[in-house]
Design an enzyme around this catalytic site. Structure first.
Site, PDB file in Angstrom:
ATOM      1  N   HIS A   1       2.694  13.509 -17.195  1.00  0.00           N
ATOM      2  CA  HIS A   1       3.835  13.970 -16.387  1.00  0.00           C
ATOM      3  C   HIS A   1       4.132  15.441 -16.689  1.00  0.00           C
ATOM      4  O   HIS A   1       4.418  16.237 -15.807  1.00  0.00           O
ATOM      5  CB  HIS A   1       5.079  13.121 -16.669  1.00  0.00           C
ATOM      6  CG  HIS A   1       4.926  11.676 -16.280  1.00  0.00           C
ATOM      7  ND1 HIS A   1       4.357  11.296 -15.086  1.00  0.00           N
ATOM      8  CD2 HIS A   1       5.264  10.519 -16.903  1.00  0.00           C
ATOM      9  CE1 HIS A   1       4.355   9.966 -15.006  1.00  0.00           C
ATOM     10  NE2 HIS A   1       4.888   9.479 -16.098  1.00  0.00           N
TER      11      HIS A   1
ATOM     12  N   SER B   1      10.417   7.087  -7.760  1.00  0.00           N
ATOM     13  CA  SER B   1      10.756   6.127  -6.704  1.00  0.00           C
ATOM     14  C   SER B   1      11.791   5.127  -7.193  1.00  0.00           C
ATOM     15  O   SER B   1      12.012   4.974  -8.403  1.00  0.00           O
ATOM     16  CB  SER B   1       9.492   5.390  -6.252  1.00  0.00           C
ATOM     17  OG  SER B   1       9.117   4.416  -7.213  1.00  0.00           O
TER      18      SER B   1
ATOM     19  N   GLU C   1       0.026  13.719   9.495  1.00  0.00           N
ATOM     20  CA  GLU C   1      -1.395  13.612   9.180  1.00  0.00           C
ATOM     21  C   GLU C   1      -1.522  13.263   7.698  1.00  0.00           C
ATOM     22  O   GLU C   1      -0.904  13.904   6.845  1.00  0.00           O
ATOM     23  CB  GLU C   1      -2.107  14.938   9.470  1.00  0.00           C
ATOM     24  CG  GLU C   1      -2.155  15.299  10.936  1.00  0.00           C
ATOM     25  CD  GLU C   1      -2.953  14.289  11.768  1.00  0.00           C
ATOM     26  OE1 GLU C   1      -3.924  13.710  11.240  1.00  0.00           O
ATOM     27  OE2 GLU C   1      -2.587  14.086  12.941  1.00  0.00           O
TER      28      GLU C   1
ATOM     29  N   ASP D   1       0.618  11.717  -7.462  1.00  0.00           N
ATOM     30  CA  ASP D   1       0.241  10.515  -8.215  1.00  0.00           C
ATOM     31  C   ASP D   1      -0.955  10.777  -9.126  1.00  0.00           C
ATOM     32  O   ASP D   1      -1.791  11.638  -8.842  1.00  0.00           O
ATOM     33  CB  ASP D   1      -0.087   9.392  -7.205  1.00  0.00           C
ATOM     34  CG  ASP D   1      -0.050   8.014  -7.843  1.00  0.00           C
ATOM     35  OD1 ASP D   1       0.452   7.880  -8.979  1.00  0.00           O
ATOM     36  OD2 ASP D   1      -0.520   7.060  -7.187  1.00  0.00           O
ATOM     37  N   GLY D   2      -1.022  10.024 -10.213  1.00  0.00           N
ATOM     38  CA  GLY D   2      -2.192  10.070 -11.092  1.00  0.00           C
ATOM     39  C   GLY D   2      -1.940  10.701 -12.459  1.00  0.00           C
ATOM     40  O   GLY D   2      -2.881  10.885 -13.234  1.00  0.00           O
ATOM     41  N   ASN D   3      -0.689  10.976 -12.773  1.00  0.00           N
ATOM     42  CA  ASN D   3      -0.378  11.591 -14.071  1.00  0.00           C
ATOM     43  C   ASN D   3      -0.753  10.679 -15.239  1.00  0.00           C
ATOM     44  O   ASN D   3      -1.290  11.138 -16.252  1.00  0.00           O
ATOM     45  CB  ASN D   3       1.126  11.872 -14.177  1.00  0.00           C
ATOM     46  CG  ASN D   3       1.606  12.877 -13.156  1.00  0.00           C
ATOM     47  OD1 ASN D   3       0.804  13.524 -12.503  1.00  0.00           O
ATOM     48  ND2 ASN D   3       2.921  13.005 -13.020  1.00  0.00           N
TER      49      ASN D   3
ATOM     50  N   ASN E   1      10.205   2.942  -9.618  1.00  0.00           N
ATOM     51  CA  ASN E   1       9.749   3.463 -10.911  1.00  0.00           C
ATOM     52  C   ASN E   1      10.681   3.097 -12.074  1.00  0.00           C
ATOM     53  O   ASN E   1      10.309   3.245 -13.245  1.00  0.00           O
ATOM     54  CB  ASN E   1       9.547   4.984 -10.858  1.00  0.00           C
ATOM     55  CG  ASN E   1       8.335   5.421 -10.062  1.00  0.00           C
ATOM     56  OD1 ASN E   1       8.316   6.493  -9.439  1.00  0.00           O
ATOM     57  ND2 ASN E   1       7.283   4.615 -10.065  1.00  0.00           N
TER      58      ASN E   1
ATOM     59  N   ARG F   1       1.337   8.529 -21.371  1.00  0.00           N
ATOM     60  CA  ARG F   1       1.579   8.834 -19.960  1.00  0.00           C
ATOM     61  C   ARG F   1       2.442  10.081 -19.772  1.00  0.00           C
ATOM     62  O   ARG F   1       2.235  10.875 -18.850  1.00  0.00           O
ATOM     63  CB  ARG F   1       2.228   7.636 -19.279  1.00  0.00           C
ATOM     64  CG  ARG F   1       1.368   6.371 -19.325  1.00  0.00           C
ATOM     65  CD  ARG F   1       2.100   5.202 -18.687  1.00  0.00           C
ATOM     66  NE  ARG F   1       2.538   5.550 -17.354  1.00  0.00           N
ATOM     67  CZ  ARG F   1       1.746   5.511 -16.276  1.00  0.00           C
ATOM     68  NH1 ARG F   1       0.514   5.094 -16.379  1.00  0.00           N
ATOM     69  NH2 ARG F   1       2.214   5.871 -15.101  1.00  0.00           N
TER      70      ARG F   1
HETATM   71  C1  IPE Z   1       4.525   6.726  -6.101  1.00  0.00           C
HETATM   72  O1  IPE Z   1       3.623   6.537  -7.136  1.00  0.00           O
HETATM   73  C2  IPE Z   1       5.779   7.331  -6.639  1.00  0.00           C
HETATM   74  C3  IPE Z   1       5.673   8.705  -7.107  1.00  0.00           C
HETATM   75  C4  IPE Z   1       4.620   9.454  -7.036  1.00  0.00           C
HETATM   76  C5  IPE Z   1       6.874   9.244  -7.680  1.00  0.00           C
HETATM   77  P1  IPE Z   1       3.509   5.149  -7.913  1.00  0.00           P
HETATM   78  O2  IPE Z   1       2.477   5.348  -8.950  1.00  0.00           O
HETATM   79  O3  IPE Z   1       4.846   4.712  -8.367  1.00  0.00           O
HETATM   80  O4  IPE Z   1       3.027   4.156  -6.755  1.00  0.00           O
HETATM   81  P2  IPE Z   1       2.194   2.811  -6.860  1.00  0.00           P
HETATM   82  O5  IPE Z   1       2.889   1.950  -7.863  1.00  0.00           O
HETATM   83  O6  IPE Z   1       0.823   3.172  -7.314  1.00  0.00           O
HETATM   84  O7  IPE Z   1       2.193   2.259  -5.473  1.00  0.00           O
HETATM   85  C1  IPE Z   2       2.978   9.772 -10.669  1.00  0.00           C
HETATM   86  O1  IPE Z   2       2.023   9.485 -11.642  1.00  0.00           O
HETATM   87  C2  IPE Z   2       4.289  10.212 -11.254  1.00  0.00           C
HETATM   88  C3  IPE Z   2       5.379   9.236 -11.136  1.00  0.00           C
HETATM   89  C4  IPE Z   2       5.311   8.102 -10.487  1.00  0.00           C
HETATM   90  C5  IPE Z   2       6.610   9.564 -11.799  1.00  0.00           C
HETATM   91  P1  IPE Z   2       1.869   8.037 -12.246  1.00  0.00           P
HETATM   92  O2  IPE Z   2       2.730   7.939 -13.458  1.00  0.00           O
HETATM   93  O3  IPE Z   2       2.129   7.010 -11.221  1.00  0.00           O
HETATM   94  O4  IPE Z   2       0.349   8.030 -12.684  1.00  0.00           O
HETATM   95  P2  IPE Z   2      -0.677   6.842 -12.531  1.00  0.00           P
HETATM   96  O5  IPE Z   2      -0.650   6.399 -11.109  1.00  0.00           O
HETATM   97  O6  IPE Z   2      -0.231   5.761 -13.455  1.00  0.00           O
HETATM   98  O7  IPE Z   2      -1.993   7.422 -12.927  1.00  0.00           O
HETATM   99 MG    MG Z   3       0.944   6.082  -9.865  1.00  0.00          MG
END
Ligand code: IPE
Ligand code: IPE
Ligand code: MG
Length: 250
Positions: free
Chosen positions: A53, A81, A217, A36-38, A84, A49
């Protein structure tokens, strides 16, 4: 068992990590990652965004390679997910394109490293091109005996459990044991994750492997996924080894 010497896997250990703390005889069998966090990583750089990715792909390559070198048997990674789909059309389409492109580009290298791929989720809703790339990679590596890489794609744990309940009920009328029920999940035959890592600081599970992480864990780092490298991974592994897993016992 290590597939590479430790100093080859981790050639430039930063000062804040003591590599001697890593017990190579006590590595997790199954590591799972919520990558997460891309989006935030891209935003910090004033980019779209999808730029994030794209950058995340490098982290995944590094973690797969590192896991394989360490002799870790299973690596699952949450990539898309069931929720998503709610993202802007452009982002979803870009991710589908990125999946197809990266699988085709990385496939030969993965194969060379004896990686096997098992898809966790239902890719039938993906564009044909993306499905074809996934299926091609699975087929190419089906006889490999190294690390099992499990991308969780169009995956949602509640969806998985409901599908399993439906499929189980078709075959049986009595209540299943935990073991019998597990056979109906995407993760059939895969041991539960020992370590679940989530990047970007979010303290939640986001519908990921709810059944399977009963005794995993949890390790959450503020590091955003595109910044997660082998040394961030090493920190997580060392932290994991300091945990006392009791499974409800004493
Ligand atoms: C979880 O991240 C799904 C993936 C990393 C693919 P999200 O960014 O979708 O989750 P939420 O919305 O912050 O809970
Ligand atoms: C996780 O990164 C990748 C996917 C869910 C596909 P995000 O796209 O959720 O990145 P943030 O959470 O918005 O920073
Ligand atoms: Mg995210």
């Amino acid at each position: 068992m290590l597939n590479q010497p430790l100093d080859i896997i981790f050639p430039e250990v930063p000062n804040d990590i003591d590599i001697n703390e890593l017990d190579i005889d006590n590595l997790p069998t199954h590591v799972s990652i919520i990558m997460d966090g891309n989006g935030r990583w891209a935003k910090l750089r004033g980019k779209k965004r999808l730029f994030g990715h794209n950058a995340g792909r490098n982290s995944l390559r590094e973690v797969v390679r590192c896991s394989s070198d360490l002799g870790i048997k299973y690596l699952s990674c949450y990539s898309f997910s069931t929720e998503n789909w709610a993202r802007p059309k452009e982002e979803v389409a870009g991710l589908m394109e990125l999946f197809a492109k990266s699988i085709l580009a990385e496939m030969d290298e993965l194969h060379k490293n004896n990686v096997k791929i098992k898809i966790v989720g239902d890719i039938s809703r993906f564009p044909q091109k993306t499905q074809d790339a996934f299926n091609k990679a699975v087929e190419m590596m089906k006889n490999n005996t190294g690390i099992v890489l499990m991308p969780a794609v169009n995956y949602g744990s509640r969806d998985e459990i409901l599908r399993a309940v439906g499929a189980y009920a078709k075959d049986h009328s009595e209540q299943p044991s935990e073991e019998e029920f597990s056979k109906y999940l995407y993760t059939d035959n895969i041991p539960d994750p020992d370590l679940l890592i989530r990047t970007s600081g979010e303290m939640r599970i986001s519908n990921y492997l709810l059944w399977q992480i009963a005794y995993s864990e949890l390790y959450v780092t503020d590091t955003l996924w595109p910044d997660f490298d082998r040394y961030e991974y090493l920190k997580a592994l060392i932290a994991y080894q300091k945990r006392n897993r009791r499974y409800g016992g004493v």
